[in-house]
Design a protein around this motif. Sequence first.
Motif, mmCIF file in Angstrom:
data_model
loop_
_atom_site.group_PDB
_atom_site.id
_atom_site.type_symbol
_atom_site.label_atom_id
_atom_site.label_comp_id
_atom_site.label_asym_id
_atom_site.label_seq_id
_atom_site.Cartn_x
_atom_site.Cartn_y
_atom_site.Cartn_z
ATOM 1 N N HIS A 1 0.768 -0.863 -0.293
ATOM 2 C CA HIS A 1 -0.085 0.020 0.219
ATOM 3 C C HIS A 1 1.078 1.231 0.193
ATOM 4 O O HIS A 1 1.829 1.654 0.988
ATOM 5 N N LEU A 2 0.438 2.329 -0.892
ATOM 6 C CA LEU A 2 1.178 3.798 -0.563
ATOM 7 C C LEU A 2 -0.409 4.398 -0.329
ATOM 8 O O LEU A 2 -0.903 4.629 -2.094
ATOM 9 N N PHE A 3 -0.286 5.335 -0.262
ATOM 10 C CA PHE A 3 -1.500 6.633 -0.076
ATOM 11 C C PHE A 3 -1.038 7.478 0.733
ATOM 12 O O PHE A 3 -0.104 7.688 1.824
ATOM 13 N N THR A 4 -1.810 8.803 0.941
ATOM 14 C CA THR A 4 -1.682 9.945 1.317
ATOM 15 C C THR A 4 -2.907 10.202 1.478
ATOM 16 O O THR A 4 -4.344 10.295 0.563
ATOM 17 N N LYS B 1 -6.226 19.922 10.321
ATOM 18 C CA LYS B 1 -6.546 19.443 8.338
ATOM 19 C C LYS B 1 -5.114 19.463 7.787
ATOM 20 O O LYS B 1 -3.664 20.431 8.032
ATOM 21 N N GLY B 2 -4.543 18.617 6.988
ATOM 22 C CA GLY B 2 -3.442 18.643 6.020
ATOM 23 C C GLY B 2 -3.411 17.042 5.682
ATOM 24 O O GLY B 2 -3.937 16.792 5.189
ATOM 25 N N THR B 3 -1.775 16.750 5.055
ATOM 26 C CA THR B 3 -2.074 15.425 4.663
ATOM 27 C C THR B 3 -0.849 14.179 5.485
ATOM 28 O O THR B 3 -0.485 14.908 6.227
ATOM 29 N N ILE B 4 -1.074 13.238 5.244
ATOM 30 C CA ILE B 4 -0.475 12.040 5.651
ATOM 31 C C ILE B 4 -0.388 10.795 5.036
ATOM 32 O O ILE B 4 -1.067 10.763 4.385
ATOM 33 N N ASP B 5 1.165 10.698 4.643
ATOM 34 C CA ASP B 5 1.720 9.594 4.012
ATOM 35 C C ASP B 5 1.602 8.524 4.614
ATOM 36 O O ASP B 5 2.022 8.300 5.880
ATOM 37 N N ILE B 6 1.345 7.416 3.864
ATOM 38 C CA ILE B 6 0.973 5.765 4.581
ATOM 39 C C ILE B 6 2.005 4.877 3.206
ATOM 40 O O ILE B 6 1.218 5.407 2.677
ATOM 41 N N PHE B 7 2.563 3.968 3.748
ATOM 42 C CA PHE B 7 2.965 2.970 3.173
ATOM 43 C C PHE B 7 3.307 1.774 4.056
ATOM 44 O O PHE B 7 4.031 1.962 4.716
#
Length: 190
Positions: free
Chosen positions: A119-122, A131-137
């Motif tokens: 898996h690789l997603f934001t 509020k913002g983004t989190i990067d997960i993999f």
Amino acid sequence: MASGKLEAICVAVLLAFAACTVRAIHASSSCTRKLPCGPKKLSFYMHNTVYDPTVDNRDYFNSIYGLPPNISFPNPFGFGIMNTFEDPLTVGPSNTSMALGKAQGFYVLNGYKEYTLFHLFTANITEGQSKGTIDIFGQLREVDPVRLLTVVGGTGAFLGARGLASCTLVEMDHTPPAKWTLSFELDLYY
């Protein structure tokens, strides 16, 4: 006499190098800027509906599989197949719960002898207090009841986030079009 000049030049170069090193150390230690820290824990639910041409759900899908690899031998676990998604994120397990944002990314079936996925997603959090983004993999085995992925960064309220994302399957419906809901519990460090 020539050796005296050479010694003087070597000493001068060493002193200049030492002075640059001291300045660099002093400059990095004198930085007083602090980054804001976001939440230490975050939970959300991710809802996936796969496009299925047999039921023509083109108006309400959020993920699609790519073509299978061009191989001539049995491939029981779909090795090499990729899915790209843009899944809604909510605060509760129902897809009608309050929206938080969306997850955009992909996963690849990367196990030849069992169902494993890379898996690789934001997670793009656009609603709520933070509020913002989190990067997960990471890689997960589909049979594991709790799947662990890595948080490798973020922006906005999650700037510099790292940590662990625990993922569990909440619901799966194989009736075309296939749908599932995943729960994510994030432990974040800054």
